[in-house]
Design an enzyme around this catalytic site. Structure first.
Site, PDB file in Angstrom:
ATOM      1  N   SER A 638       5.074  -0.400   1.648  1.00  0.00           N
ATOM      2  CA  SER A 638       5.121   1.256   1.617  1.00  0.00           C
ATOM      3  C   SER A 638       5.727   1.908   2.575  1.00  0.00           C
ATOM      4  CB  SER A 638       3.368   1.451   1.755  1.00  0.00           C
ATOM      5  OG  SER A 638       2.953   2.784   1.858  1.00  0.00           O
ATOM      6  N   ASP A 723       2.454   2.638  -9.695  1.00  0.00           N
ATOM      7  CA  ASP A 723       1.980   3.173  -8.288  1.00  0.00           C
ATOM      8  C   ASP A 723       1.879   4.767  -8.090  1.00  0.00           C
ATOM      9  OD1 ASP A 723       2.198   3.575  -5.506  1.00  0.00           O
ATOM     10  OD2 ASP A 723       3.734   2.185  -5.097  1.00  0.00           O
ATOM     11  N   HIS A 755       0.124   0.422  -6.124  1.00  0.00           N
ATOM     12  CA  HIS A 755       0.743   0.515  -4.769  1.00  0.00           C
ATOM     13  C   HIS A 755       0.463  -1.040  -4.029  1.00  0.00           C
ATOM     14  CE1 HIS A 755       2.701   2.462  -1.478  1.00  0.00           C
ATOM     15  NE2 HIS A 755       1.723   2.144  -0.832  1.00  0.00           N
TER      16      HIS A 755
END
Length: 780
Positions: A638, A723, A755
């Site tokens: 991330s 995602d 994600h």
């Protein structure tokens, strides 16, 4: 006459040398060798930046300076108050010096050294400590055989002694590492977890694997029947669950899209229903309404994808009723004891207001208007409904526990001087705050309830664990039946059922019991000063049974960036350490928990000072001799994936390998593809990351995709096709740009993930590929 004079001069010189140059006093081999006996110790302190190169070596050392030398040479906490660290470790004790600016005596040095080595044996005097230090090989006597424990310590004596201490502390490390543990053992389902009790305390529920997916099981508390599986998810793990009456309610999304639906399952396993069967709708829980039968409060963005309203849901019929309409910016709701929505928090992520109403028929009014950057998080209403407990940093740097009246007047109940509070435990039965938690290097608890503190003390004794390792997960109304967990850096978690009435403790589960703590690595707190003077905290995990010297290093920046790393069990960190890597986790500026100013210091600093903090951490590890500068890798997910890309873009010579897991490569496209339920927080992104119009040049300068020509480091990229936070286009862009230039890049995409990878088979495939990639480039 001439010979007599020579004898006199020789005797005088010998006497002077015996006083001013006690070469044998500290030398490891006990022999006088001029400058040789202290050179290695001095060089080590200079190399690590503990001692200035030009320091006069024959000057005396103060107590505070020696404590600093000890802490900075024997721990990794180099940015914090060193006396405080020494006190916490028991190396010095309150009252041993009236002031610490005085010169240190050899006996006092010996006392500290013996304690650091953990070899105290009831010594009473400085002479005893000096003798003990001599026997341990930390110091030796003077040429006349005396220890001279009252003599003041010089810089070179201190450096040599610390060199001896360092050698003794790592003498037992065989340096052969430990046997490799498979990726599958680190990443497969850990077994049964998330234990809860039914409201009546007669049943117990937990999550366990079925068809390689996490599902919910229920069994009788007394063990009189076999467990019953009450969910049947084959495509996706259950994301979370809770009891409502005799129903189990659970959340699940589809393929990682984060549009969670709420399902109901009867505890006997005969019924399973989707209570929110709406396409592209995201459900959240407001309150389980423990005092209201069959009904709960939830949020759904059913009417507008950008806004979540509050509904009352009947868990048996599935009927919903709108009870609070969101005008557009409300992010948090709070119900009173009767289940009435009377408090709301509106925020764009920068400016917030706390809204209040006496009843659901009234319009909300502003109770508190906060300044930019201030935050408030409601915890509970008081029993009479006239006060609110909340966590707030209004008008202060750190988040504190406060009590507000209905005019917004604040009373501070608890504030920690160094960190934010992380949680508060409110007991509705007694209408009191029972405890407050906060995290420094580890989690700590401040108790306000004597009975709860006594209970924790009893649990500590029974489990042989420290307070920060124990949590009470669930309990019945009388708090006589409890589910307790124990977890630390080398133990994934153990669940226990404790019957307070009989004082019996029963183990329910040991997560990943195939992972043996004695084969895993310690997670050590660290701190250092950034290049512009901020104290940066974090953690260092060293490979087991390897000397902390010239190791391959993986720096692992966390996601967010408005999150933080904490001490505890981390399977991917343990996997890397098991493969011989030192793992550095840096809580760079923007990380939460260290106060408002620390978060604000990261505003519009993606790729700049945030990245500098990560770089400074790597340079610190190299300077300490821990990391081999030619074998440094970076891996993050991330925001950590963005930091990975920024690291190999803006400091290309620092890293020999990089792994980007669902990371951002282009900040413009990140801002263009925010999930609809984040739309009300857009101003936060523009303030803290950058405005794509006003800050166009800034964002272009720190988006790696626009500077891919600088990247030479081999890169592995992993991405979930669904995602909703970091769009697949982020990874596609950087991979295409690097392939065009012929840079080594590997790309893994999973069509059934979002994600981050959730499904067990995908996680195992990813981590196997990652280890193979890192080993190829960092273990040459």
């Amino acid at each position: 006459m001439k010979n007599a004079r020579l004898k006199l001069i020789s005797a005088t010189l010998a006497a002077v040398m015996a006083v001013s140059a006690p070469a044998a006093a500290i030398a490891a081999n006990g022999q006088a060798q001029g400058a040789v006996w202290y050179k290695a110790g001095v060089d080590a302190l200079v190399t690590k930046g503990i001692l200035d190169k030009g320091t006069a070596l024959t000057t005396t050392v103060t107590v505070q300076d020696f404590v600093r030398y000890v802490v900075q040479s024997q721990t990794y906490q180099h940015g914090t108050d060193t006396m405080k660290v020494a006190l916490a470790n028991g190396w010095v004790k309150d009252g041993e010096w009236s002031q610490t600016s005085v010169a240190l005596k050899r006996g006092e040095m010996a006392r500290i050294l013996v304690r650091v080595l953990g070899k105290e044996q009831g010594e009473q005097s400085l002479t005893d400590y000096a003798d003990r230090a001599k026997k341990l090989g930390l110091i030796t006597g003077y040429q006349d055989g005396s220890l001279q424990e009252d003599r003041q310590v010089t810089v070179r004596e201190a450096a040599a002694a610390l060199g001896n201490l360092g050698k003794l502390r790592i003498a037992g490390i065989g340096n052969q590492g430990v046997p490799q543990i498979s990726v599958e053992d680190f990443m497969r389902s850990p077994g049964n977890f998330a234990y809860q009790m039914s409201p009546d305390g007669d049943y117990i529920s937990y999550v366990a694997p079925w068809e390689s997916r996490a599902n919910v099981y229920v069994k009788k508390m007394d063990g009189s029947s076999e467990p019953v599986r009450v969910t049947s998810s084959k495509d996706r793990d259950i994301a979370g669950f809770f009891w409502k009456g005799d129903h189990i309610l659970y959340l699940k999304d589809k393929g990682g899209d984060e549009n969670f639906h709420l399902y109901a399952a009867a505890f006997n396993g005969n019924e399973e229903r989707d209570l929110t069967p709406y396409d592209k709708v995201r459900v959240g829980l407001v309150s389980s309404l423990s005092s209201v039968k069959d009904e709960i409060l939830i949020t759904m963005n059913k009417e507008d994808a950008k806004v979540s309203d509050v509904y009352k849901l009947n868990v048996k019929t599935g009927d919903t009723k709108l009870v609070a309409k969101n005008p557009g910016a409300i992010q948090h709701w709070l119900a009173d004891r009767e289940g009435k929505i009377r408090l709301a928090l509106t925020t764009d992520g920068v400016v917030s207001s706390l809204l209040y109403r006496d009843n659901e028929e009234q319009q909300f009014r502003t109770l508190i208007s906060l300044k930019a950057g201030d935050s408030i998080s409601p915890v509970a209403f008081s029993a009479d409904g006239k006060s609110i407990y909340a966590a707030s940093n209004q008008g202060r740097d750190k988040v504190a526990l406060v009590k507000l009246d209905l005019n917004g007047k604040e009373q501070v109940l608890y504030e920690h001087p160094e960190v934010d509070i992380s949680n508060a435990l409110y007991d509705a039965k007694t209408d009191k705050i029972q405890a407050v938690t906060y995290v420094t290097d580890k989690a700590h608890i401040k108790f306000y309830d004597d009975k709860l503190e006594a209970l924790y003390s009893k649990l500590e004794g029974k489990l042989g664990a420290s307070r920060g390792e124990i949590s009470i997960n669930d309990y019945n109304k009388e708090m006589t039946k409890l589910i307790v967990t124990l977890s630390n850096d080398k133990t994934f978690g153990r669940y226990y059922y404790y019957d307070a009435a009989s004082d019996q403790m029963t183990q329910l589960a040991n997560l990943s019991d195939w992972l043996k703590p004695d084969q895993l690595s310690d997670m050590q707190p660290i701190s250092f000063k950034s290049r512009d003077g901020l104290t940066i905290h974090g953690y260092l995990t060293l490979p087991k049974n390897k000397k902390p010297e010239n190791l391959p290093l993986i720096v692992n920046p966390h996601g967010g960036p408005w999150m933080r790393d904490m001490w505890g069990f981390n399977p991917e960190v343990q996997l890397l350490a098991n493969r011989g890597y030192a793992v550095l986790q840096v809580n760079f500026r923007s990380s939460i928990g260290y106060g408002k100013a620390f978060v604000d210091a990261g505003d519009k600093q993606w790729g700049l000072n945030i990245q500098n903090d990560i770089t400074d951490g790597v340079q610190w590890a190299i300077k300490q001799g821990i990391a081999d500068k030619k074998r440094v890798g970076i891996y993050g997910a991330s925001f950590g994936g963005y930091a990975t890309l920024a690291g190999i873009t803006f400091t290309p010579d620092l890293y020999a390998a990089a792994v980007d897991y669902v990371g951002v490569s282009n900040i413009f496209t990140l801002l263009e593809t925010l999930p609809p339920y984040w739309e009300s927080l857009r101003n936060m992104f523009y303030t803290r990351v950058g405005d794509p119009v006003k800050d166009k040049e800034l964002l272009k300068s720190v988006s790696p995709v626009f500077h891919a020509d600088k990247i030479v480091t081999p890169l592995f990229v992993a991405q979930g096709a669904n995602d909703p936070r970091v769009n697949k286009a982020e990874s596609d862009q950087i991979v295409a740009a690097l392939k065009k230039r012929g840079v080594v890049v590997e790309y893994m995409v999973k069509d059934n993930e979002g994600h981050g990878f959730n499904n067990e088979e995908n996680k195992i495939e990813f981590y196997n590929a990652m280890i193979k990639f890192l080993d190829k480039h960092l273990k040459k």
